[in-house]
Design a protein around this motif. Sequence first.
Motif, PDB file in Angstrom:
ATOM      1  N   ILE A  61      22.495 -29.249  24.043  1.00  0.00           N
ATOM      2  CA  ILE A  61      22.290 -30.531  23.364  1.00  0.00           C
ATOM      3  C   ILE A  61      23.560 -31.381  23.450  1.00  0.00           C
ATOM      4  N   GLU A  62      24.707 -30.754  23.265  1.00  0.00           N
ATOM      5  CA  GLU A  62      25.972 -31.492  23.306  1.00  0.00           C
ATOM      6  C   GLU A  62      26.279 -32.049  24.695  1.00  0.00           C
ATOM      7  N   GLN A  63      25.781 -31.398  25.747  1.00  0.00           N
ATOM      8  CA  GLN A  63      26.082 -31.832  27.112  1.00  0.00           C
ATOM      9  C   GLN A  63      25.094 -32.861  27.664  1.00  0.00           C
ATOM     10  N   ILE A  64      24.011 -33.119  26.969  1.00  0.00           N
ATOM     11  CA  ILE A  64      22.988 -34.032  27.474  1.00  0.00           C
ATOM     12  C   ILE A  64      23.561 -35.411  27.830  1.00  0.00           C
ATOM     13  N   PRO A  65      24.362 -36.043  26.979  1.00  0.00           N
ATOM     14  CA  PRO A  65      24.910 -37.359  27.380  1.00  0.00           C
ATOM     15  C   PRO A  65      25.742 -37.280  28.667  1.00  0.00           C
ATOM     16  N   LYS A  66      26.513 -36.226  28.831  1.00  0.00           N
ATOM     17  CA  LYS A  66      27.322 -36.047  30.044  1.00  0.00           C
ATOM     18  C   LYS A  66      26.426 -35.901  31.268  1.00  0.00           C
ATOM     19  N   TRP A  67      25.357 -35.108  31.137  1.00  0.00           N
ATOM     20  CA  TRP A  67      24.453 -34.887  32.260  1.00  0.00           C
ATOM     21  C   TRP A  67      23.708 -36.171  32.622  1.00  0.00           C
ATOM     22  N   ARG A  68      23.356 -36.975  31.629  1.00  0.00           N
ATOM     23  CA  ARG A  68      22.696 -38.258  31.913  1.00  0.00           C
ATOM     24  C   ARG A  68      23.630 -39.164  32.707  1.00  0.00           C
ATOM     25  N   GLU A  69      24.903 -39.151  32.367  1.00  0.00           N
ATOM     26  CA  GLU A  69      25.883 -39.958  33.091  1.00  0.00           C
ATOM     27  C   GLU A  69      26.105 -39.407  34.503  1.00  0.00           C
ATOM     28  N   LEU A  70      26.150 -38.106  34.614  1.00  0.00           N
ATOM     29  CA  LEU A  70      26.394 -37.448  35.896  1.00  0.00           C
ATOM     30  C   LEU A  70      25.233 -37.635  36.878  1.00  0.00           C
ATOM     31  N   LEU A  71      24.011 -37.710  36.355  1.00  0.00           N
ATOM     32  CA  LEU A  71      22.812 -37.759  37.188  1.00  0.00           C
ATOM     33  C   LEU A  71      21.961 -38.995  36.879  1.00  0.00           C
ATOM     34  N   PRO A  72      22.479 -40.194  37.151  1.00  0.00           N
ATOM     35  CA  PRO A  72      21.705 -41.403  36.841  1.00  0.00           C
ATOM     36  C   PRO A  72      20.435 -41.526  37.688  1.00  0.00           C
ATOM     37  N   GLU A  73      20.336 -40.754  38.775  1.00  0.00           N
ATOM     38  CA  GLU A  73      19.154 -40.782  39.622  1.00  0.00           C
ATOM     39  C   GLU A  73      17.945 -40.146  38.931  1.00  0.00           C
ATOM     40  N   LEU A  74      18.218 -39.315  37.927  1.00  0.00           N
ATOM     41  CA  LEU A  74      17.170 -38.575  37.234  1.00  0.00           C
ATOM     42  C   LEU A  74      16.926 -39.151  35.850  1.00  0.00           C
ATOM     43  N   ALA A  75      15.710 -39.011  35.386  1.00  0.00           N
ATOM     44  CA  ALA A  75      15.412 -39.243  33.975  1.00  0.00           C
ATOM     45  C   ALA A  75      15.678 -37.904  33.285  1.00  0.00           C
ATOM     46  N   VAL A  76      16.689 -37.842  32.455  1.00  0.00           N
ATOM     47  CA  VAL A  76      17.041 -36.607  31.756  1.00  0.00           C
ATOM     48  C   VAL A  76      16.492 -36.726  30.342  1.00  0.00           C
ATOM     49  N   ARG A  77      15.524 -35.866  30.031  1.00  0.00           N
ATOM     50  CA  ARG A  77      14.847 -35.952  28.741  1.00  0.00           C
ATOM     51  C   ARG A  77      14.832 -34.605  28.043  1.00  0.00           C
ATOM     52  N   VAL A  78      14.910 -34.674  26.725  1.00  0.00           N
ATOM     53  CA  VAL A  78      14.762 -33.453  25.933  1.00  0.00           C
ATOM     54  C   VAL A  78      13.286 -33.270  25.616  1.00  0.00           C
ATOM     55  N   ILE A  79      12.889 -32.019  25.563  1.00  0.00           N
ATOM     56  CA  ILE A  79      11.544 -31.675  25.135  1.00  0.00           C
ATOM     57  C   ILE A  79      11.698 -30.723  23.960  1.00  0.00           C
ATOM     58  N   VAL A  80      11.074 -31.089  22.859  1.00  0.00           N
ATOM     59  CA  VAL A  80      11.170 -30.297  21.636  1.00  0.00           C
ATOM     60  C   VAL A  80       9.769 -29.982  21.134  1.00  0.00           C
ATOM     61  N   GLY A  81       9.660 -28.937  20.359  1.00  0.00           N
ATOM     62  CA  GLY A  81       8.367 -28.508  19.845  1.00  0.00           C
ATOM     63  C   GLY A  81       8.020 -29.088  18.492  1.00  0.00           C
ATOM     64  N   THR A  82       8.825 -30.006  17.994  1.00  0.00           N
ATOM     65  CA  THR A  82       8.582 -30.599  16.685  1.00  0.00           C
ATOM     66  C   THR A  82       8.062 -32.026  16.820  1.00  0.00           C
ATOM     67  N   ALA A  83       7.432 -32.498  15.770  1.00  0.00           N
ATOM     68  CA  ALA A  83       6.923 -33.874  15.739  1.00  0.00           C
ATOM     69  C   ALA A  83       8.094 -34.856  15.706  1.00  0.00           C
ATOM     70  N   PRO A  84       7.911 -36.059  16.222  1.00  0.00           N
ATOM     71  CA  PRO A  84       9.006 -37.041  16.270  1.00  0.00           C
ATOM     72  C   PRO A  84       9.693 -37.276  14.930  1.00  0.00           C
ATOM     73  N   GLY A  85       8.941 -37.298  13.848  1.00  0.00           N
ATOM     74  CA  GLY A  85       9.532 -37.538  12.537  1.00  0.00           C
ATOM     75  C   GLY A  85      10.313 -36.363  11.985  1.00  0.00           C
TER      76      GLY A  85
END
Length: 117
Positions: free
Chosen positions: A20-44
């Motif tokens: 989770i802590e590295q997600i912003p870094k990975w998004r910056e590193l890989l702008p060619e990709l849509a980097v998304r989290v998938i969670v098992g909980t409801a948005p709220g």
Amino acid sequence: QRALLLLAVSETCGSCVPVIEQIPKWRELLPELAVRVIVGTAPGDSGLTSLEEPLSLHDTQQYARQSLGYWGTPSAVLLGADGMLAGGPVSGEPAISEFIADVYLQLHAEEDAEAVQ
């Protein structure tokens, strides 16, 4: 339209914290990709909910995980722009970090080769 890197995480999973802590870094590193989290909980119910791009994916019924073959948290999978499986799934922070490094090298191999010449 572009490749999608899905990172399955849970806020209650201690092993997920480094991912989770590295997600912003990975998004910056890989702008060619849509980097998304998938969670098992409801948005709220999730602090990882994102209503802006890149959107979070909330798989409360486990449909996405079942369609890709069940995988626990933390895990990563890469889907190509065509929606087909392009890599993974891999599980655990060390394997995810290595997987993302491999994806980066594949995407930037041509640039790196040009830089060397």
